[in-house]
Design a protein around this motif. Sequence first.
Motif, short mmCIF file in Angstrom:
data_model
loop_
_atom_site.label_atom_id
_atom_site.label_comp_id
_atom_site.label_asym_id
_atom_site.label_seq_id
_atom_site.Cartn_x
_atom_site.Cartn_y
_atom_site.Cartn_z
N GLU A 64 13.09 7.30 -3.53
CA GLU A 64 12.86 5.91 -3.94
C GLU A 64 11.60 5.35 -3.27
O GLU A 64 10.81 4.65 -3.90
CB GLU A 64 14.08 5.04 -3.59
N GLU A 65 11.42 5.67 -1.98
CA GLU A 65 10.23 5.22 -1.27
C GLU A 65 8.97 5.87 -1.83
O GLU A 65 7.91 5.23 -1.90
CB GLU A 65 10.36 5.53 0.23
N CYS A 66 9.09 7.12 -2.27
CA CYS A 66 7.96 7.82 -2.87
C CYS A 66 7.49 7.07 -4.11
O CYS A 66 6.28 6.82 -4.29
CB CYS A 66 8.37 9.24 -3.24
N GLU A 67 8.43 6.68 -4.95
CA GLU A 67 8.10 5.94 -6.16
C GLU A 67 7.45 4.60 -5.81
O GLU A 67 6.46 4.18 -6.43
CB GLU A 67 9.38 5.72 -6.97
N GLN A 68 7.98 3.93 -4.79
CA GLN A 68 7.46 2.63 -4.40
C GLN A 68 6.04 2.74 -3.84
O GLN A 68 5.17 1.89 -4.11
CB GLN A 68 8.38 1.98 -3.35
N ILE A 69 5.79 3.78 -3.06
CA ILE A 69 4.44 3.99 -2.51
C ILE A 69 3.44 4.15 -3.64
O ILE A 69 2.35 3.57 -3.61
CB ILE A 69 4.42 5.22 -1.58
N TRP A 70 3.81 4.91 -4.65
CA TRP A 70 2.90 5.11 -5.77
C TRP A 70 2.62 3.80 -6.50
O TRP A 70 1.52 3.58 -7.01
CB TRP A 70 3.46 6.15 -6.74
N ARG A 71 3.61 2.93 -6.54
CA ARG A 71 3.41 1.66 -7.25
C ARG A 71 2.60 0.66 -6.44
O ARG A 71 2.11 -0.32 -7.00
CB ARG A 71 4.77 1.05 -7.62
N THR A 72 2.48 0.87 -5.15
CA THR A 72 1.77 -0.09 -4.31
C THR A 72 0.41 0.41 -3.83
O THR A 72 -0.42 -0.39 -3.39
CB THR A 72 2.62 -0.48 -3.09
N ILE A 73 0.19 1.72 -3.88
CA ILE A 73 -1.08 2.26 -3.40
C ILE A 73 -2.22 1.79 -4.30
O ILE A 73 -2.07 1.66 -5.52
CB ILE A 73 -1.05 3.81 -3.33
#
Length: 314
Positions: A64-73
């Motif tokens: 879930e954090e991986c997905e969130q990182i991609w959305r915020t980078i």
Amino acid sequence: MNQKNKDKHPKIGLVLGGGGAKGAFQAGVLKALKEANILQQVTHVSANSIGSINALMVINDTIEECEQIWRTIGRKDALKFRSKGEKGIFSRKGLIRILKDAVDFEQISKSNRKLYITAYNNDLEKIEYFLANDKTPDEILSYVLASSAIPYVYGAVQIGNYKYSDGFRDNVPIRALKNAGCDVIIVIGLRPEYHPSPEELGDISVIDFTPCFPLGIGKFDSLDFKPENIEFRITNGYAFAKKVLENIKNDPKNPFYEESFLKKFFKKFFKTSISYNAFPNYYYRLGNFQPMGYLKEDKSAKEEILSIIKENQE
């Protein structure tokens, strides 16, 4: 079950290929694999370039954090001009900060899952596979930085006596997992033109989630961090993986085939592992998929690079 695989401790591998910003696709696939209780069965991971960064999230079990990182980078995280003393065009400081905030390197070092990170030894001119287990956080970080060091874009990384960069020469490192004895391998490449050779696969059982549609536009697509295109990759990675899993669920040769209601019942209520079969030479890859939405192309390659330069000057 194939007689070959009555092993009580099966070796199930996951391969994450390289491709820069296109790696957001892997975040979507990984989410679907976790929901299907397949990702949890993986015992070995090999990765190259951006795949090595996503692999850290797999070992940490933080999809879930991986997905969130991609959305915020943003581009300013990944494409900030180098500072004094750094090599290449862009700095790695933004990436290092993100990784140190998001990744538990101690957990990776102590994990029972094996993690192999691919990088190219520039001095000896050969591919090497670094085993991250039982290494220090600084050593693991150096492997990831080396593996994702796109030549000319990011500076090569010194490890021991040698300099290393992106392991594109083995961009989808199946070999590392074959050498480790895996006979079931999940592949997530990022280039539709990639097709593993029969020699690469041997007699292993493979589910290939490499997309059959492009994840970028133009020669600089690995540096394309436009939010709309990142979202396109995540969303379609998830949908693509769900389609693959739907297509193979009734195939008895599918390595994760569940043949009875009773097994599903025990899996759901007692969290037992999925039974798996490893039929030699099994290979599945989805050949037709209509992506949802479109990649945004609002600049030529030249204009894209000029806009990055302008952003860094502001």
